[in-house]
Design a protein around this motif. Structure first.
Motif, PDB file in Angstrom:
ATOM      1  N   THR A   1    -116.222  41.125-115.676  1.00  0.00           N
ATOM      2  CA  THR A   1    -117.098  42.214-116.127  1.00  0.00           C
ATOM      3  C   THR A   1    -118.563  41.815-116.133  1.00  0.00           C
ATOM      4  OG1 THR A   1    -116.659  41.572-118.419  1.00  0.00           O
ATOM      5  CG2 THR A   1    -115.333  43.389-117.499  1.00  0.00           C
ATOM      6  N   ASP A   2    -118.866  40.514-116.127  1.00  0.00           N
ATOM      7  CA  ASP A   2    -120.266  40.100-116.045  1.00  0.00           C
ATOM      8  C   ASP A   2    -120.709  39.861-114.606  1.00  0.00           C
ATOM      9  OD1 ASP A   2    -118.856  37.765-115.676  1.00  0.00           O
ATOM     10  OD2 ASP A   2    -120.092  36.558-117.018  1.00  0.00           O
ATOM     11  N   GLY A   3    -119.878  40.258-113.634  1.00  0.00           N
ATOM     12  CA  GLY A   3    -120.275  40.231-112.230  1.00  0.00           C
ATOM     13  C   GLY A   3    -120.040  38.921-111.493  1.00  0.00           C
ATOM     14  N   VAL A   4    -119.308  37.986-112.072  1.00  0.00           N
ATOM     15  CA  VAL A   4    -119.050  36.709-111.406  1.00  0.00           C
ATOM     16  C   VAL A   4    -117.856  36.857-110.473  1.00  0.00           C
ATOM     17  CG1 VAL A   4    -118.415  34.279-111.716  1.00  0.00           C
ATOM     18  CG2 VAL A   4    -120.033  35.364-113.292  1.00  0.00           C
ATOM     19  N   LEU A   5    -118.074  36.558-109.199  1.00  0.00           N
ATOM     20  CA  LEU A   5    -117.010  36.531-108.210  1.00  0.00           C
ATOM     21  C   LEU A   5    -116.526  35.092-108.087  1.00  0.00           C
ATOM     22  CD1 LEU A   5    -115.359  37.862-105.881  1.00  0.00           C
ATOM     23  CD2 LEU A   5    -117.211  37.095-104.373  1.00  0.00           C
ATOM     24  N   ARG A   6    -115.227  34.895-108.252  1.00  0.00           N
ATOM     25  CA  ARG A   6    -114.634  33.559-108.145  1.00  0.00           C
ATOM     26  C   ARG A   6    -113.645  33.558-106.992  1.00  0.00           C
ATOM     27  NH1 ARG A   6    -114.068  29.226-112.057  1.00  0.00           N
ATOM     28  NH2 ARG A   6    -112.312  27.903-111.525  1.00  0.00           N
ATOM     29  N   VAL A   7    -113.761  32.534-106.159  1.00  0.00           N
ATOM     30  CA  VAL A   7    -112.862  32.310-105.037  1.00  0.00           C
ATOM     31  C   VAL A   7    -112.066  31.054-105.369  1.00  0.00           C
ATOM     32  CG1 VAL A   7    -112.737  31.699-102.585  1.00  0.00           C
ATOM     33  CG2 VAL A   7    -114.515  33.289-103.384  1.00  0.00           C
ATOM     34  N   GLU A   8    -110.743  31.140-105.273  1.00  0.00           N
ATOM     35  CA  GLU A   8    -109.885  29.972-105.503  1.00  0.00           C
ATOM     36  C   GLU A   8    -108.921  29.816-104.342  1.00  0.00           C
ATOM     37  OE1 GLU A   8    -109.534  29.862-110.366  1.00  0.00           O
ATOM     38  OE2 GLU A   8    -107.756  30.383-109.183  1.00  0.00           O
TER      39      GLU A   8
ATOM     40  N   MET B   1    -115.333  30.364-120.782  1.00  0.00           N
ATOM     41  CA  MET B   1    -115.782  31.712-120.482  1.00  0.00           C
ATOM     42  C   MET B   1    -116.104  32.421-121.791  1.00  0.00           C
ATOM     43  SD  MET B   1    -114.179  34.713-118.049  1.00  0.00           S
ATOM     44  CE  MET B   1    -112.510  34.404-118.352  1.00  0.00           C
ATOM     45  N   ASN B   2    -117.120  33.208-121.769  1.00  0.00           N
ATOM     46  CA  ASN B   2    -117.539  34.018-122.902  1.00  0.00           C
ATOM     47  C   ASN B   2    -116.398  34.964-123.290  1.00  0.00           C
ATOM     48  OD1 ASN B   2    -118.628  36.106-124.456  1.00  0.00           O
ATOM     49  ND2 ASN B   2    -120.595  36.021-123.419  1.00  0.00           N
ATOM     50  N   PRO B   3    -116.043  35.039-124.579  1.00  0.00           N
ATOM     51  CA  PRO B   3    -114.932  35.915-124.987  1.00  0.00           C
ATOM     52  C   PRO B   3    -115.183  37.388-124.690  1.00  0.00           C
ATOM     53  CG  PRO B   3    -115.926  34.830-126.901  1.00  0.00           C
ATOM     54  CD  PRO B   3    -116.620  34.310-125.685  1.00  0.00           C
TER      55      PRO B   3
ATOM     56  N   LEU C   1    -111.636  40.077-117.123  1.00  0.00           N
ATOM     57  CA  LEU C   1    -111.322  40.247-115.719  1.00  0.00           C
ATOM     58  C   LEU C   1    -111.419  41.727-115.361  1.00  0.00           C
ATOM     59  CD1 LEU C   1    -110.307  38.775-113.177  1.00  0.00           C
ATOM     60  CD2 LEU C   1    -107.992  39.281-113.957  1.00  0.00           C
ATOM     61  N   LEU C   2    -112.184  42.021-114.344  1.00  0.00           N
ATOM     62  CA  LEU C   2    -112.358  43.394-113.888  1.00  0.00           C
ATOM     63  C   LEU C   2    -111.426  43.699-112.711  1.00  0.00           C
ATOM     64  CD1 LEU C   2    -114.022  46.008-114.210  1.00  0.00           C
ATOM     65  CD2 LEU C   2    -115.710  45.010-112.663  1.00  0.00           C
ATOM     66  N   HIS C   3    -111.384  42.792-111.733  1.00  0.00           N
ATOM     67  CA  HIS C   3    -110.546  42.952-110.541  1.00  0.00           C
ATOM     68  C   HIS C   3    -109.954  41.602-110.169  1.00  0.00           C
ATOM     69  CE1 HIS C   3    -112.045  46.973-109.611  1.00  0.00           C
ATOM     70  NE2 HIS C   3    -113.289  46.525-109.656  1.00  0.00           N
ATOM     71  N   ALA C   4    -108.795  41.637-109.534  1.00  0.00           N
ATOM     72  CA  ALA C   4    -108.186  40.419-108.999  1.00  0.00           C
ATOM     73  C   ALA C   4    -107.384  40.772-107.755  1.00  0.00           C
ATOM     74  CB  ALA C   4    -107.279  39.760-110.027  1.00  0.00           C
ATOM     75  N   ARG C   5    -107.412  39.878-106.805  1.00  0.00           N
ATOM     76  CA  ARG C   5    -106.613  40.037-105.585  1.00  0.00           C
ATOM     77  C   ARG C   5    -106.172  38.647-105.148  1.00  0.00           C
ATOM     78  NH1 ARG C   5    -108.962  44.315-101.582  1.00  0.00           N
ATOM     79  NH2 ARG C   5    -108.178  45.629-103.248  1.00  0.00           N
ATOM     80  N   THR C   6    -104.929  38.542-104.720  1.00  0.00           N
ATOM     81  CA  THR C   6    -104.405  37.252-104.292  1.00  0.00           C
ATOM     82  C   THR C   6    -103.465  37.450-103.113  1.00  0.00           C
ATOM     83  OG1 THR C   6    -103.351  35.221-105.078  1.00  0.00           O
ATOM     84  CG2 THR C   6    -102.467  37.280-105.913  1.00  0.00           C
ATOM     85  N   ALA C   7    -103.357  36.422-102.275  1.00  0.00           N
ATOM     86  CA  ALA C   7    -102.459  36.477-101.122  1.00  0.00           C
ATOM     87  C   ALA C   7    -102.034  35.063-100.748  1.00  0.00           C
ATOM     88  CB  ALA C   7    -103.151  37.145 -99.939  1.00  0.00           C
ATOM     89  N   LEU C   8    -100.821  34.955-100.221  1.00  0.00           N
ATOM     90  CA  LEU C   8    -100.298  33.691 -99.710  1.00  0.00           C
ATOM     91  C   LEU C   8    -100.441  33.669 -98.198  1.00  0.00           C
ATOM     92  CD1 LEU C   8     -96.969  33.236-101.687  1.00  0.00           C
ATOM     93  CD2 LEU C   8     -99.044  31.873-101.896  1.00  0.00           C
ATOM     94  N   TYR C   9    -100.755  32.476 -97.664  1.00  0.00           N
ATOM     95  CA  TYR C   9    -100.931  32.311 -96.224  1.00  0.00           C
ATOM     96  C   TYR C   9    -100.148  31.112 -95.734  1.00  0.00           C
ATOM     97  CZ  TYR C   9    -104.687  35.596 -96.943  1.00  0.00           C
ATOM     98  OH  TYR C   9    -105.390  36.708 -97.277  1.00  0.00           O
TER      99      TYR C   9
END
Length: 140
Positions: free
Chosen positions: A75-82, A1-3, A7-15
């Motif tokens: 911050t560069d607009g990439v949405l990542r789903v894990e 990742m570019n230095p 990270l702008l936002h993060a959300r996580t949950a267990l299921y």
């Protein structure tokens, strides 16, 4: 990742290992996309979340365990789903078997997302996909 990218936002949950968890994970994703102002390609993101969560439930989550959904926006607009699971198993994209009832989930993810992959963790694995701001929705 570019230095310069952060990270702008993060959300996580267990299921839990329950078939209803896929719908709940999709609902969290829908709310998160709205909260973060991401309206473009929402249907593609939701379908990928469904496929990755379903694969985790069917192939990666041992009885009595959970899977984790993580959503991040940089911050560069990439949405990542894990999707994290704790089960063994290799992830592979099968060739299409047109009369099979399943086996197309990762083919869909590879077609809809701008990138995807798998990384090991202990225990289990993480299957991820990304949506970039300049990425193109499928032509349909």
């Amino acid at each position: 990742m570019n230095p310069q990218v952060q990270l702008l936002h993060a959300r996580t949950a267990l299921y839990p290992r329950d078939r209803r968890s896929v719908a709940v994970a999709r609902d969290l994703t829908r709310v998160t996309l709205a909260d973060w102002g991401l309206t473009r390609r929402g249907d593609e993101v939701l379908l990928c979340v469904s496929e990755l969560a379903t694969n985790a439930l069917l192939h990666g989550v041992p009885p009595g365990r959970c899977f984790r959904l993580g959503l991040t926006l940089t911050t560069d607009g990439v949405l990542r789903v894990e999707v994290h699971d704790s089960g063994p198993g290799e992830v592979r994209v099968p060739g299409p078997v047109w009369d099979a009832e399943g086996g197309r989930g990762l083919l869909l993810v590879s077609a809809l997302a701008d990138g995807w992959g798998v990384r090991e963790r202990e225990p289990g694995k993480v299957v991820w996909c990304e949506f970039r701001p300049g990425g193109s929705p499928p032509p349909y």
